[in-house]
Design a protein around this motif. Structure first.
Motif, PDB file in Angstrom:
ATOM      1  N   GLN A  32       0.363  -3.466   4.608  1.00  0.00           N
ATOM      2  CA  GLN A  32       0.045  -2.336   3.975  1.00  0.00           C
ATOM      3  C   GLN A  32      -0.057  -2.585   2.479  1.00  0.00           C
ATOM      4  N   GLN A  33      -1.327  -2.456   1.884  1.00  0.00           N
ATOM      5  CA  GLN A  33      -1.381  -2.571   0.541  1.00  0.00           C
ATOM      6  C   GLN A  33      -1.257  -1.570  -0.398  1.00  0.00           C
ATOM      7  N   GLY A  34      -1.661  -0.100   0.167  1.00  0.00           N
ATOM      8  CA  GLY A  34      -1.298   0.872  -0.860  1.00  0.00           C
ATOM      9  C   GLY A  34      -0.640   1.889  -0.340  1.00  0.00           C
ATOM     10  N   GLU A  35       0.356   2.396  -1.302  1.00  0.00           N
ATOM     11  CA  GLU A  35       1.428   3.266  -0.883  1.00  0.00           C
ATOM     12  C   GLU A  35       1.019   4.374  -1.671  1.00  0.00           C
ATOM     13  N   SER A  65     -10.882  -2.602   4.513  1.00  0.00           N
ATOM     14  CA  SER A  65     -10.090  -1.969   3.568  1.00  0.00           C
ATOM     15  C   SER A  65      -8.404  -1.653   4.221  1.00  0.00           C
ATOM     16  N   THR A  66      -7.739  -1.532   3.269  1.00  0.00           N
ATOM     17  CA  THR A  66      -6.203  -1.533   3.635  1.00  0.00           C
ATOM     18  C   THR A  66      -5.949  -0.206   3.190  1.00  0.00           C
ATOM     19  N   PHE A  67      -5.350   0.488   4.275  1.00  0.00           N
ATOM     20  CA  PHE A  67      -5.077   2.116   4.159  1.00  0.00           C
ATOM     21  C   PHE A  67      -3.605   1.996   3.847  1.00  0.00           C
ATOM     22  N   TYR A 113      -8.436  -4.607  15.244  1.00  0.00           N
ATOM     23  CA  TYR A 113      -9.529  -5.462  15.349  1.00  0.00           C
ATOM     24  C   TYR A 113     -10.866  -5.077  14.426  1.00  0.00           C
ATOM     25  N   PHE A 114     -11.434  -5.818  13.921  1.00  0.00           N
ATOM     26  CA  PHE A 114     -12.700  -5.782  13.118  1.00  0.00           C
ATOM     27  C   PHE A 114     -13.772  -6.566  13.521  1.00  0.00           C
ATOM     28  N   ASP A 173      -4.329  -6.421  11.791  1.00  0.00           N
ATOM     29  CA  ASP A 173      -2.661  -6.782  11.700  1.00  0.00           C
ATOM     30  C   ASP A 173      -1.750  -6.729  12.852  1.00  0.00           C
ATOM     31  N   ILE A 174      -2.360  -5.949  13.838  1.00  0.00           N
ATOM     32  CA  ILE A 174      -1.746  -5.867  15.174  1.00  0.00           C
ATOM     33  C   ILE A 174      -2.553  -5.997  16.278  1.00  0.00           C
TER      34      ILE A 174
END
Lengths: 111, 115
Positions: free
Chosen positions: A2-5, A99-101, B47-48, B59-60
């Motif tokens: 997780q990038q954004g918090e 993107s990371t949510f 997955y992407f 990630d999982i």
């Protein structure tokens, strides 16, 4: 990872008040996006701000980005009961498409 | 308007079953994504896919596989469903180029319960 918090995790306000949500991230980014999710539904894109932009507006939404502090804020002005939803920030570090949510802020606007 | 359609809104399966979650987008997007969303954990990328037959682990990815035989369709497969895969599954798509790059368009989600 997780990038954004988002902060706060939950926010409850009266109709007509302004709502401010914050997002912090760890690594340098290409852009940052804000999304909205109504209960039990998919996410809807609200606004994208690029790393070379400091502020962006869309209707009652105002987004700021401070890359030196690695943070962004979403301001909803004159909130309405229909704004009740969860709000997520997402960061894109490259142009590769992913993107990371963050974990989201749950906003409740009481009529 | 971009439309991302997930085949089921609610699904109930038994432990050990093979489960297919289907996602179709109508905007000719190159990128497609599968996420799961659990309370307190946000959205986690499973997955992407950035092109037909191309995929990348998120990630999982453990316990999941994907298939992208056509550009518009991205399938998530649970080879042997387990109770810890009970979750909300979200599919999304995004274009590879243009001003919309990085903007993801989501389906309505599939709430999967594994009993």
């Amino acid at each position: 990872s997780q990038q954004g918090e988002e902060d706060p995790q939950a926010l409850s306000i009266q109709e007509g008040e302004n709502a401010t949500m914050n997002c912090s991230y760890k690594t340098s980014i290409n852009n940052l996006q804000w999304y909205r999710q109504n209960s039990g539904r998919g996410l809807v894109h609200l606004i994208l701000i690029r790393s070379n932009e400091r502020e962006k507006h869309s209707g009652r939404l105002r987004v700021t980005l401070d890359t030196s502090k690695k943070s962004s804020s979403l301001l909803i002005t004159a909130s309405r009961a229909a704004d009740t939803a969860s709000y997520f920030c997402a960061t894109a570090s490259t142009n590769a498409g992913k993107s990371t949510f963050g974990d989201g802020t749950t906003l409740t606007v009481k009529p | 308007d971009v439309k991302v359609t997930q085949s089921s809104r609610y699904l109930v399966k038994r432990t050990g079953e093979k489960v297919f979650l289907e996602c179709v987008q109508d905007m000719d997007h190159e990128n497609m994504f599968w996420y799961r969303q659990d309370p307190g954990l946000g959205l986690r990328l499973i997955y992407f896919s950035y092109d037909v037959k191309m995929k990348e682990k998120g990630d999982i990815p453990e316990g999941y596989s994907v298939s992208r035989e056509k550009k518009e369709r991205f399938s998530l497969i649970l080879e042997s469903a387990s109770t810890n895969q009970t979750s909300m599954y979200l599919c999304a798509s995004s274009p590879w180029t243009g001003d919309d790059k990085n903007i993801q368009y989501f389906g309505a989600g599939t709430r999967l319960s594994v009993l």
